[in-house]
Design an enzyme around this catalytic site. Structure first.
Site, mmCIF file in Angstrom:
data_model
loop_
_atom_site.group_PDB
_atom_site.id
_atom_site.type_symbol
_atom_site.label_atom_id
_atom_site.label_comp_id
_atom_site.label_asym_id
_atom_site.label_seq_id
_atom_site.Cartn_x
_atom_site.Cartn_y
_atom_site.Cartn_z
ATOM 1 N N ASP A 63 92.925 25.203 56.013
ATOM 2 C CA ASP A 63 92.704 24.280 54.894
ATOM 3 C C ASP A 63 92.413 24.955 53.551
ATOM 4 O OD1 ASP A 63 92.377 23.108 57.355
ATOM 5 O OD2 ASP A 63 90.385 22.306 56.940
HETATM 6 N N1 DQQ Z 1 89.687 22.495 59.590
HETATM 7 C C1 DQQ Z 1 89.758 21.092 59.870
HETATM 8 C C2 DQQ Z 1 88.518 20.574 59.218
HETATM 9 C C3 DQQ Z 1 87.531 21.636 59.515
HETATM 10 C C4 DQQ Z 1 88.322 22.877 59.357
HETATM 11 C C5 DQQ Z 1 91.023 20.478 59.350
HETATM 12 C C6 DQQ Z 1 87.953 23.976 60.304
HETATM 13 O O1 DQQ Z 1 88.112 19.327 59.712
HETATM 14 O O2 DQQ Z 1 86.423 21.598 58.628
HETATM 15 O O3 DQQ Z 1 92.129 21.311 59.533
HETATM 16 O O4 DQQ Z 1 88.745 25.122 60.082
#
Ligand code: DQQ
Length: 589
Positions: A63
């Site tokens: 992300d």
């Molecule tokens: N990636 C998810 C999120 C979390 C993060 C979404 C963990 O919900 O915080 O891809 O790497």
């Protein structure tokens, strides 16, 4: 395993990037990767590493986190595994840029260091406080066994450092913990906070899921940015499963591409009428949004379309997840970042030593219809355009294809305008199967690029090999209005079924409907091609599709570009321009 080496950056380059000769930063200690000598073989060619899409030098990313603009620099943080090319050991990678195109990697900004983030520093957002200081709020994992989640805050150690290299976590962390029936293992990804002018209180959202498996965006309020209390009811919820990475922001109904800062939208007369709520659906791994109104008194969001949560408007109908927008005060626009995962195998990722890119940042704004957003690659990307070729007024007969020659197209930007006789709409295919009429992806699966239609399929074959046994099709297909409808239905697809001769690579067909009026016989397409990614924008950004593909022949100089028409009606390319794209500075690569 890979060796780490220390490489000193060229001062000249960095000063150029800084754009100010009096600014001297210490990049001497940047750790970058030295050539690896013991990497296991991968079926993915090194030439398929993207050139102008954001990625660090090596390892896994997911992300985008807390994008922000500070003292002349754009910052991008991202979920990063410093130890390998699969998800794990998550810290916040950090890169900076003057133009959102050339990037310099800094040391990770946020790493596990306190009890409330000991087992992971997960996603979060930045909020610019009234004195101009950015605050980062992020999810910390504080128990390894069950992934228990709480929210933390961090501030820059030195506000006069435009690169914001060091972040401190105050002792009052965690600032938000799950209480009162909130699911502690599904409680994450705080949004940018916004402040109401009338009560001076801050609000932010946290994504979750309730006991009835409804996705939930909880509202937390604070007077001082320290103590946060949950509002009695969530901002919104829907029957979709867990909501990750919520995003909530105002959009202007007045002008083209102008963005609105989240708190500014809440000050007096400039209150914005329309808001966007986006959620990343964990169950499907796609980003869905609705447009609606924000009832400030009830602290609730109401989508304009009552079926909006089920109708599933998506930012991108391809590989694009966990996205986040930010307001860019330098150019008064709202910019969208989104993560595009690989679609090769995890074993290939380990072998090639990297996985994950960010899509090209996109300007987002409200379509004049008010029913959807429009997206377009930020204008800065055009600075990478080099040598170009143009085709004009070229008629493509049914069954014909035309090669675009004269430039290399493994790394290219292509803009094309198509035109057809309005009378050929009569010969468009019927769309009378209701199951297909409501499901673009299934429709494209059933009527792919190779299936002859009435009007279309027509579009581009990109990353194609010389005899076209490898090719990724990006195209439109037009259907006669379904029973009861007035307007032709336009389908946009990316069909990578033939994108690689390697049978082990995942090759999903992606598709979305394009809500556009083609009664004038015109439609446009833009594709950003970058070695193992094809990012396409239909009808001026109404429908977007990002696909990851891994050709085995159409690599480097062997990649070709064609325009094709597999319909029964002529289609004219009124204008096509394709540019070679230069490689920017990309985190040391
Ligand atoms: N990636 C998810 C999120 C979390 C993060 C979404 C963990 O919900 O915080 O891809 O790497």
């Amino acid at each position: 395993m890979r060796a780490l080496g220390r490489v000193a950056w060229s001062w000249l380059l960095l000063l150029q990037l800084a754009g100010a000769s009096h600014v001297v930063y210490d990049y001497e200690n940047l750790e970058v990767e030295a050539a690896a000598d013991t990497v296991p073989p991968s079926i993915v060619d090194p030439l398929l590493r993207t050139g102008y899409h954001f990625q660090p030098l090596k390892n896994w990313i997911n992300d985008p986190n807390a994008p922000l603009y500070y003292k002349g620099w754009y910052h991008l943080f991202y979920q990063y595994n410093p130890k390998g090319a699969v998800w794990g050991n998550i810290v916040w990678g950090h890169s900076v840029s003057r133009d959102l195109i050339n990037w310099v990697a800094l040391k990770p900004a946020i790493e596990p260091s306190i009890a409330s983030d000991k087992y992971g520093c997960w996603s979060g957002s930045a909020t610019t406080l009234p004195d101009g200081t950015p605050a980062i709020m992020y999810t910390g994992v504080n128990r390894p066994d069950v992934n228990n989640q709480v929210q933390n805050i961090a501030y820059p150690r030195n506000k006069s450092d435009p690169l914001l290299r060091e972040w401190v976590k105050p002792t009052h962390n965690p600032i938000i913990v799950p209480r009162g029936g909130v699911n502690a293992t599904q409680f994450r990804d705080p949004t940018t906070a916004w402040r109401h002018a009338d009560d001076g209180h801050w609000r932010l959202l946290i994504g979750s899921v309730d006991g009835a498996a409804r996705g939930v965006a909880y509202v937390y309020r604070s007077r001082d940015f320290k103590r946060w209390t949950r509002a009695r009811r969530p901002l919104h919820s829907a029957d979709t499963g867990m909501w990750e990475c919520p995003d909530f922001y105002p959009v202007s109904t007045a002008g083209r591409r102008v963005g609105v800062e989240t708190s500014e939208a809440e000050s007096g007369s400039s209150r914005q009428a329309k808001y966007v709520l986006k959620n990343s659906l964990d169950l499907r791994r796609y980003d869905y949004y609705t447009i609606g109104t924000y009832d400030r008194t009830a602290e609730r969001y109401v989508p304009d379309d009552p079926a909006g949560d089920e109708r599933h408007l998506r930012y991108d109908y391809g590989n694009f997840y966990a996205s986040k927008t930010f307001y860019d005060p330098a150019k008064r626009r709202r910019i969208l970042w989104g993560w595009a995962n690989e679609s090769d195998t995890a074993a290939d990722d380990v072998a090639k030593g990297w996985a994950g890119i960010q899509a090209i940042p996109r300007t987002v704004w409200l379509d004049p219809s008010g029913k959807q957003l429009l997206q377009w690659p930020i204008e800065e990307v055009e600075a990478l355009r080099g040598k170009s070729v143009t085709l004009k007024n070229r008629v493509i007969k049914p069954g014909q294809h035309v090669e675009v020659t004269g430039i290399q197209t493994a790394q290219a930007d292509v803009e094309v305008s198509f035109e057809f006789e309005v009378s050929s709409l009569v010969g468009a295919e019927a769309l009378d199967d209701p199951a297909l009429a409501s499901d673009a992806q299934r429709l494209c699966g059933a009527r792919g690029a190779a299936v002859e239609g009435g009007l279309g399929p027509f579009g581009l074959w990109v990353l194609a090999s010389a005899n076209r046994e490898e090719r990724t099709a990006v195209f439109f297909r037009v259907f006669r209005p379904a029973r009861g409808g007035d307007n032709p239905v336009v389908l946009m697809c990316t069909d990578p079924c033939k994108s690689s001769l390697d049978p082990n690579l995942y090759q999903p067909t992606f598709a979305g409907f394009v809500d556009t009026d083609i009664s004038n016989g015109k439609i446009s397409l833009r594709s950003l091609i970058d070695r193992s990614v094809v990012e396409s924008f239909g009808a001026g950004g109404k429908t977007c599709i990002l696909s990851r593909v891994y050709p085995s022949l159409a690599i480097g100089k062997n990649a070709r570009l064609y325009v094709f028409n597999n319909g029964k009606a002529d289609v004219k390319v009124t204008r096509l321009t394709a540019w070679e794209m230069k490689k920017p500075l990309m985190n040391g690569a």
